[in-house]
Scaffold this motif. Structure first.
Motif, PDB file in Angstrom:
ATOM      1  N   TYR A 176       0.853  -1.189   0.000  1.00 47.82           N
ATOM      2  CA  TYR A 176       0.000   0.000   0.000  1.00 47.82           C
ATOM      3  C   TYR A 176       0.885   1.234   0.000  1.00 47.82           C
ATOM      4  O   TYR A 176       2.008   1.204   0.489  1.00 47.82           O
ATOM      5  CB  TYR A 176      -0.851   0.080   1.280  1.00 47.82           C
ATOM      6  CG  TYR A 176      -1.951  -0.931   1.386  1.00 47.82           C
ATOM      7  CD1 TYR A 176      -3.087  -0.852   0.590  1.00 47.82           C
ATOM      8  CD2 TYR A 176      -1.885  -1.950   2.325  1.00 47.82           C
ATOM      9  CE1 TYR A 176      -4.117  -1.767   0.720  1.00 47.82           C
ATOM     10  CE2 TYR A 176      -2.915  -2.869   2.465  1.00 47.82           C
ATOM     11  CZ  TYR A 176      -4.023  -2.770   1.657  1.00 47.82           C
ATOM     12  OH  TYR A 176      -5.034  -3.661   1.789  1.00 47.82           O
ATOM     13  N   TYR A 177       0.365   2.314  -0.493  1.00 55.94           N
ATOM     14  CA  TYR A 177       0.981   3.614  -0.273  1.00 55.94           C
ATOM     15  C   TYR A 177      -0.111   4.674  -0.311  1.00 55.94           C
ATOM     16  O   TYR A 177      -1.181   4.461  -0.869  1.00 55.94           O
ATOM     17  CB  TYR A 177       2.115   3.907  -1.266  1.00 55.94           C
ATOM     18  CG  TYR A 177       1.675   4.313  -2.647  1.00 55.94           C
ATOM     19  CD1 TYR A 177       1.529   5.655  -2.989  1.00 55.94           C
ATOM     20  CD2 TYR A 177       1.434   3.367  -3.626  1.00 55.94           C
ATOM     21  CE1 TYR A 177       1.138   6.028  -4.254  1.00 55.94           C
ATOM     22  CE2 TYR A 177       1.038   3.727  -4.894  1.00 55.94           C
ATOM     23  CZ  TYR A 177       0.896   5.058  -5.199  1.00 55.94           C
ATOM     24  OH  TYR A 177       0.506   5.417  -6.454  1.00 55.94           O
ATOM     25  N   THR A 178       0.161   5.790   0.341  1.00 58.48           N
ATOM     26  CA  THR A 178      -0.797   6.884   0.416  1.00 58.48           C
ATOM     27  C   THR A 178      -0.191   8.126  -0.214  1.00 58.48           C
ATOM     28  O   THR A 178       0.954   8.463   0.049  1.00 58.48           O
ATOM     29  CB  THR A 178      -1.175   7.169   1.887  1.00 58.48           C
ATOM     30  OG1 THR A 178      -1.695   5.970   2.462  1.00 58.48           O
ATOM     31  CG2 THR A 178      -2.222   8.267   1.978  1.00 58.48           C
ATOM     32  N   MET A 179      -0.985   8.783  -1.057  1.00 57.75           N
ATOM     33  CA  MET A 179      -0.557  10.021  -1.681  1.00 57.75           C
ATOM     34  C   MET A 179      -1.715  11.003  -1.590  1.00 57.75           C
ATOM     35  O   MET A 179      -2.842  10.672  -1.991  1.00 57.75           O
ATOM     36  CB  MET A 179      -0.150   9.783  -3.140  1.00 57.75           C
ATOM     37  CG  MET A 179       0.413  11.028  -3.806  1.00 57.75           C
ATOM     38  SD  MET A 179       1.158  10.738  -5.429  1.00 57.75           S
ATOM     39  CE  MET A 179      -0.165   9.993  -6.342  1.00 57.75           C
ATOM     40  N   ASN A 180      -1.444  12.173  -1.047  1.00 53.76           N
ATOM     41  CA  ASN A 180      -2.476  13.207  -0.876  1.00 53.76           C
ATOM     42  C   ASN A 180      -3.693  12.678  -0.119  1.00 53.76           C
ATOM     43  O   ASN A 180      -4.838  13.010  -0.447  1.00 53.76           O
ATOM     44  CB  ASN A 180      -2.901  13.786  -2.229  1.00 53.76           C
ATOM     45  CG  ASN A 180      -1.753  14.461  -2.945  1.00 53.76           C
ATOM     46  OD1 ASN A 180      -0.884  15.061  -2.311  1.00 53.76           O
ATOM     47  ND2 ASN A 180      -1.732  14.361  -4.262  1.00 53.76           N
ATOM     48  N   GLY A 181      -3.434  11.831   0.873  1.00 52.76           N
ATOM     49  CA  GLY A 181      -4.508  11.298   1.705  1.00 52.76           C
ATOM     50  C   GLY A 181      -5.323  10.189   1.067  1.00 52.76           C
ATOM     51  O   GLY A 181      -6.298   9.728   1.638  1.00 52.76           O
ATOM     52  N   ILE A 182      -4.936   9.739  -0.113  1.00 55.75           N
ATOM     53  CA  ILE A 182      -5.652   8.670  -0.813  1.00 55.75           C
ATOM     54  C   ILE A 182      -4.801   7.410  -0.781  1.00 55.75           C
ATOM     55  O   ILE A 182      -3.623   7.441  -1.135  1.00 55.75           O
ATOM     56  CB  ILE A 182      -5.962   9.061  -2.272  1.00 55.75           C
ATOM     57  CG1 ILE A 182      -6.822  10.325  -2.295  1.00 55.75           C
ATOM     58  CG2 ILE A 182      -6.646   7.920  -3.009  1.00 55.75           C
ATOM     59  CD1 ILE A 182      -6.987  10.920  -3.673  1.00 55.75           C
ATOM     60  N   GLN A 183      -5.411   6.297  -0.348  1.00 57.53           N
ATOM     61  CA  GLN A 183      -4.664   5.044  -0.263  1.00 57.53           C
ATOM     62  C   GLN A 183      -4.771   4.270  -1.580  1.00 57.53           C
ATOM     63  O   GLN A 183      -5.845   4.147  -2.160  1.00 57.53           O
ATOM     64  CB  GLN A 183      -5.177   4.174   0.881  1.00 57.53           C
ATOM     65  CG  GLN A 183      -4.302   2.951   1.093  1.00 57.53           C
ATOM     66  CD  GLN A 183      -4.759   2.099   2.251  1.00 57.53           C
ATOM     67  OE1 GLN A 183      -5.927   1.790   2.371  1.00 57.53           O
ATOM     68  NE2 GLN A 183      -3.828   1.735   3.103  1.00 57.53           N
ATOM     69  N   TYR A 184      -3.628   3.773  -2.010  1.00 54.88           N
ATOM     70  CA  TYR A 184      -3.529   2.957  -3.215  1.00 54.88           C
ATOM     71  C   TYR A 184      -2.978   1.591  -2.847  1.00 54.88           C
ATOM     72  O   TYR A 184      -2.226   1.452  -1.888  1.00 54.88           O
ATOM     73  CB  TYR A 184      -2.588   3.607  -4.242  1.00 54.88           C
ATOM     74  CG  TYR A 184      -3.088   4.927  -4.760  1.00 54.88           C
ATOM     75  CD1 TYR A 184      -3.838   4.991  -5.928  1.00 54.88           C
ATOM     76  CD2 TYR A 184      -2.819   6.106  -4.083  1.00 54.88           C
ATOM     77  CE1 TYR A 184      -4.300   6.207  -6.414  1.00 54.88           C
ATOM     78  CE2 TYR A 184      -3.279   7.326  -4.553  1.00 54.88           C
ATOM     79  CZ  TYR A 184      -4.019   7.364  -5.714  1.00 54.88           C
ATOM     80  OH  TYR A 184      -4.473   8.563  -6.186  1.00 54.88           O
TER      81      TYR A 184
END
Length: 94
Positions: free
Chosen positions: A57-65
């Motif tokens: 997982y990773y989070t960018m701009n508060g969105i989890q991918y």
């Protein structure tokens, strides 16, 4: 299919079926996937399925991918990211 090839090479049983949906009942459903677990998800159109290995997982701009290692992702083997939603994942150790 990439998943069948990798599972067979690693000594695991695969479905030996070319349809991603053949992994629907493979393994045990888990809520917190680990590296290498199998993930079955709907494609963006929702009419087809895709199967890949969970990478992380990773989070960018508060969105989890969620990151997935798979074949036939833009016609190559690679790691792709998609929005994280609840997915059916299969624990490879069970």
């Amino acid at each position: 299919m990439f998943i069948n090839f990798i599972l067979n090479k690693a000594g695991y049983k695969s479905t030996n079926n070319l349809l991603a949906s053949s992994y629907h009942f493979y393994g045990i459903k888990v809520d917190n996937p680990r590296l290498g677990d199998i993930v079955l998800l709907k494609t963006q159109t929702g009419s087809k399925r895709h199967v890949a290995f969970f990478y992380g997982y990773y989070t960018m701009n508060g969105i989890q991918y969620v990151q997935l290692l798979g074949g036939n992702q833009d016609n190559e083997v690679n790691i792709k990211s998609t929005l994280s939603r609840k997915k059916k994942t299969q624990d490879m150790d069970n």
